[in-house]
Scaffold this motif. Structure first.
Motif, mmCIF file in Angstrom:
data_model
loop_
_atom_site.group_PDB
_atom_site.id
_atom_site.type_symbol
_atom_site.label_atom_id
_atom_site.label_comp_id
_atom_site.label_asym_id
_atom_site.label_seq_id
_atom_site.Cartn_x
_atom_site.Cartn_y
_atom_site.Cartn_z
ATOM 1 N N PHE A 26 200.655 -67.006 77.118
ATOM 2 C CA PHE A 26 199.399 -66.887 76.871
ATOM 3 C C PHE A 26 198.886 -66.573 75.582
ATOM 4 O O PHE A 26 198.046 -67.064 74.832
ATOM 5 C CB PHE A 26 198.754 -65.984 77.890
ATOM 6 N N ALA A 27 199.423 -65.620 74.816
ATOM 7 C CA ALA A 27 198.959 -65.218 73.672
ATOM 8 C C ALA A 27 199.365 -66.291 72.486
ATOM 9 O O ALA A 27 198.487 -66.612 71.540
ATOM 10 C CB ALA A 27 199.949 -63.836 73.068
ATOM 11 N N GLN A 36 196.351 -68.805 72.650
ATOM 12 C CA GLN A 36 195.247 -68.186 72.543
ATOM 13 C C GLN A 36 195.295 -68.585 70.823
ATOM 14 O O GLN A 36 194.127 -68.887 70.321
ATOM 15 C CB GLN A 36 195.038 -66.859 72.703
ATOM 16 N N GLU A 37 196.352 -68.395 70.142
ATOM 17 C CA GLU A 37 196.502 -68.592 68.826
ATOM 18 C C GLU A 37 196.097 -70.207 68.391
ATOM 19 O O GLU A 37 195.452 -70.805 67.603
ATOM 20 C CB GLU A 37 197.783 -68.440 68.244
ATOM 21 N N ALA A 77 192.398 -70.864 68.983
ATOM 22 C CA ALA A 77 191.625 -70.487 67.616
ATOM 23 C C ALA A 77 191.775 -71.033 66.700
ATOM 24 O O ALA A 77 190.872 -71.695 65.785
ATOM 25 C CB ALA A 77 191.926 -68.831 67.492
ATOM 26 N N LEU A 97 188.304 -69.200 73.319
ATOM 27 C CA LEU A 97 189.395 -68.453 73.851
ATOM 28 C C LEU A 97 189.328 -68.350 75.202
ATOM 29 O O LEU A 97 188.165 -68.212 75.833
ATOM 30 C CB LEU A 97 189.688 -67.164 72.962
ATOM 31 N N ARG A 98 190.346 -68.224 75.886
ATOM 32 C CA ARG A 98 190.175 -68.053 77.358
ATOM 33 C C ARG A 98 190.280 -66.520 77.848
ATOM 34 O O ARG A 98 190.766 -65.594 77.024
ATOM 35 C CB ARG A 98 191.435 -68.470 78.113
ATOM 36 N N HIS A 140 192.442 -69.972 81.758
ATOM 37 C CA HIS A 140 193.167 -71.030 80.980
ATOM 38 C C HIS A 140 193.664 -72.059 81.895
ATOM 39 O O HIS A 140 193.614 -73.169 81.695
ATOM 40 C CB HIS A 140 194.010 -70.324 80.157
#
Length: 716
Positions: free
Chosen positions: A223-224, A227-228, A231, A237-238, A244
């Motif tokens: 997930f992280a 997100q990157e 971006a 972003l979720r 997501h």
């Protein structure tokens, strides 16, 4: 004078309306809004609190509505929306359904619900099962008896917090894939997208024809990173992995973008597999993982003491979960238990979801805002600084009714307890400190007419109501209720308000007269106008169409009436005290809409479960709104239940049938019969195919006539 008398009658009916009915109306409205968000892949934003809600919270909302209004239209199979279909829809057979929840804010009550469910399952279990070695839940009792159950009879597995998906394989090759829709049947086609989802195989290890059900998730470790990525490409972003997963899989224009979404698939069921080499859930899990090569949620024998440990282990997991699935391990026994409600789309009785403990926050009320609902009830909403609950920021919570506020002495400055885990609506449960006399508004916040405090059956039932029957908030809410109950998507309260304020819509029939020019004159853009009309005319996935294509589809749809079951139409009127269950009772009793409309109060009282107040509400509404209904019937066609030579008969189909048993169920239903999924004394016929097993045994013991396909064919 006559209009004043009618208004007084309606106002009187409204003031006697139970609080639970208003709560159910609110829940139906919120669920319909969230379904719209979900089906479009948008953030699921709560319409009242403006916070994103999780799948677990959504499921809990449906459970809460199930408790208040079991026969809600929300739980029924879609009808009018099925009129328009495209290649981007997949029909799930059997339907892709959810699981009943053991849901309550009090852990002891949830245990009682679980023990009752276990007891109900065991009451239907074969005698040899009860002779097996028993496990005892230490220091726990149900109905003054120690809680015991046969070892291995139940299974347990984490409940994934993802997006439900069905994969269809033919001779081992992936043929199609579809998401779970609101009706459980007509799902969005994501065949191309799932090819980029980890855990989905384009070819199984074995050449098998079957459907594999499971959840699309985004692992926490991924997930992280995603997100990157979002971006970097400038996308929003979720809010959380579940959100997501819902948006990431819906890459309809560019399916290849799915490979950047870092999604995974985990199975929890196999359906429609001929001659399955397993008899239990645990064996099915092992077969799927080892023989077919599809990841499967860990499934093991149930032990009550495991629940606490499984919850404690959640922080160590790489996936989001929101509870534990507990079910009958033997698949044949599980099928015999049947389903809640509709025999095809209802939740299976042989499974239950245990929710984890809820969180509580204790914010201070900064402000109380007042809102007028469809029935004239005015509700206070506590506004406070953001608190984190169940993965989302919460800034507001409904204060139930005037009686609750008065009894608990809730006012601005009070420190309140707010809980939400599992509940989609943040709930005020107590006052921690800062009690004081609540101040109720003397004027309706919508129309500024005088308010009135109306007492119910208890102190908690004190309600603040608007006395103006022409209050615009009530009219707008009624129109929104009509649309959501009918099944119209994409036309929420804000746009309905614009149409009402702009003079384009005053009554339900006006929605079907609405054209592009009139909608734009009310402040909607051309795209918004087309989407609104696309929803009204039940166009499938209008948001995916170009403007001119959508405009042409709307024009074609105008030429035919919109079909809707009569019981659902009655519920859409929003008659006081008369929800979908009342509509069904009326239809079953009168079998004709004209007879319902002309019935006296006394005749309506003869209908099962309809009392005097409800009968009066129905009679006065149908009498006072005759012109409104006649106007609507120019555009809407009420459907009656099918009747025929099998009307009044109940069938159950068990075993395997060439071409699937659904075609046979449909044939008897078309002749007026009812189909169910389990054998009981109420059954008239069991149609047994190869592998019928215990259902045939039980039918024989009960003296129920057993038919094969040849005998059924002769009957038809």
């Amino acid at each position: 004078m006559a209009k004043k008398k009618a208004a007084a009658k309606k106002a009187a009916a409204r003031r006697t309306r139970p609080d639970s009915e208003q709560q159910a109306d609110d829940l139906e409205r919120i669920i319909a809004h969230l379904d719209t968000c979900y089906e479009r892949g948008d953030d699921c934003i709560h319409p009242d609190t403006s916070v994103i809600v999780s799948d677990g919270e959504y499921d809990a909302l449906r459970r809460e509505l199930k408790d208040l209004r079991p026969d809600s239209q929300i739980f029924q199979t879609a009808t009018a929306s099925e009129a328009e279909t495209t290649a981007r829809k997949i029909k799930h057979d059997p339907p892709l359904t959810s699981i009943e929840k053991a849901s309550h804010e009090d852990i002891e009550t949830q245990q009682t619900q679980l023990f009752k469910w276990m007891s109900d399952c065991l009451s239907e279990a074969p005698d040899e099962v009860l002779d097996q070695p028993q496990q005892t839940v230490k220091e726990k009792q149900y109905k003054d008896e120690p809680v015991t159950y046969p070892e291995g009879y139940f299974y347990e597995a984490y409940k994934l917090d993802g997006v439900a998906l069905a994969l269809y394989y033919e001779d081992g090759k992936l043929a199609r894939a579809g998401l779970r829709p609101r009706d459980g049947i007509n799902g969005e086609d994501v065949t191309e997208q799932v090819k980029y989802v980890s855990g989905v195989r384009e070819k199984l290890k074995l050449k098998k024809t079957c459907s594999i059900r499971g959840e699309i998730v985004c692992k926490l470790s991924d997930f992280a990173k995603v997100q990157e990525y979002l971006a970097d490409i400038g996308e929003k972003l979720r809010a959380n992995p579940r959100n997501h997963a819902a948006g990431g899989i819906r890459q309809f224009k560019e399916p290849t973008k799915t490979k950047h979404m870092r999604l995974s698939f985990i199975a929890y069921s196999i359906e429609a597999l001929a001659n399955p080499p397993y008899q239990t859930e645990i064996e099915r899990a092992e077969f799927c993982e080892k023989k077919l090569g599809i990841p499967y949620i860990e499934t093991k024998p149930f032990r009550f003491e495991d629940l606490e440990q499984m919850e404690a282990d959640v922080p160590n997991l790489d996936i989001e979960v929101d509870g534990v699935i507990i079910g009958v391990n033997n698949l044949e026994d599980q099928e015999q238990l049947g389903r809640h409600g509709d025999p095809r789309t209802g939740n299976p009785k042989g499974k239950i979801a245990w929710k984890f403990r809820e969180e509580e926050a204790t914010p201070t009320i900064n402000e109380i805002q007042w809102q007028t609902g469809r029935t004239g009830k005015i509700v206070g909403v506590a506004i406070f600084d953001p608190v984190r609950l169940a993965g989302t920021n919460v800034t507001r919570a409904t204060l139930h009714n005037a009686g609750f506020m008065k009894r608990n002495q809730i006012t601005v400055g009070s420190v309140i307890g707010v809980r939400k885990a599992g509940k989609i609506i943040p709930k005020v449960t107590r006052v921690v400190k800062g009690q004081g006399d609540p101040q109720f508004p003397s004027e309706c916040p919508s129309c500024l007419h005088a308010t009135e405090q109306v007492e119910g059956g208890s102190a908690d039932m004190l309600e603040l109501v608007c006395k103006n029957p022409n209050c615009p908030a009530q009219n707008i809410s009624s129109l929104v209720h009509y649309l959501s109950t009918f099944g119209v998507l994409g036309l929420g309260e804000s746009r309905v308000t614009l149409l009402v304020d702009g003079g384009a819509v005053e009554k339900p029939g006006d929605f079907y007269r609405l054209d592009e020019e009139a909608a734009m004159a009310c402040g909607l853009s051309r795209r918004q106008s087309l989407l609104a009309m696309g929803g009204i005319h039940m166009i499938d996935s209008p948001e995916k169409m170009e403007d001119e294509t959508l405009a042409a589809a709307i024009e074609r749809a105008r030429q035919t009436k919109k079909s809707i079951p009569l019981a659902q139409l009655i519920a859409a009127f929003g008659i006081e005290n008369a929800g979908s269950s009342t509509g069904k009772a009326l239809v079953d009793h009168f079998r004709d809409f004209d007879k319902i409309r002309s019935a006296t109060v006394e005749q309506l009282e003869e209908v099962e479960d309809i009392g005097t107040k409800t009968a009066e509400s129905i009679h006065f509404y149908l009498e006072d709104n005759a012109k409104l209904i006649d106007d609507l019937l120019q555009f809407v066609e009420p459907e009656l239940p099918k009747t025929g030579v099998l009307t009044g008969k109940t069938f159950c189909f068990s075993g395997s049938f060439e071409g699937g048993k659904r075609q046979w169920e449909q044939r008897v239903e078309d002749l007026g019969a009812k189909t169910v999924s389990s054998v009981s004394k109420k059954l008239d016929y069991l149609v047994a195919g190869p592998g019928s097993g215990s259902k045939s045994d039980k039918a024989h013991k009960l003296g129920i006539e057993i038919l094969d396909v040849e005998k059924l064919q002769e009957m038809l």
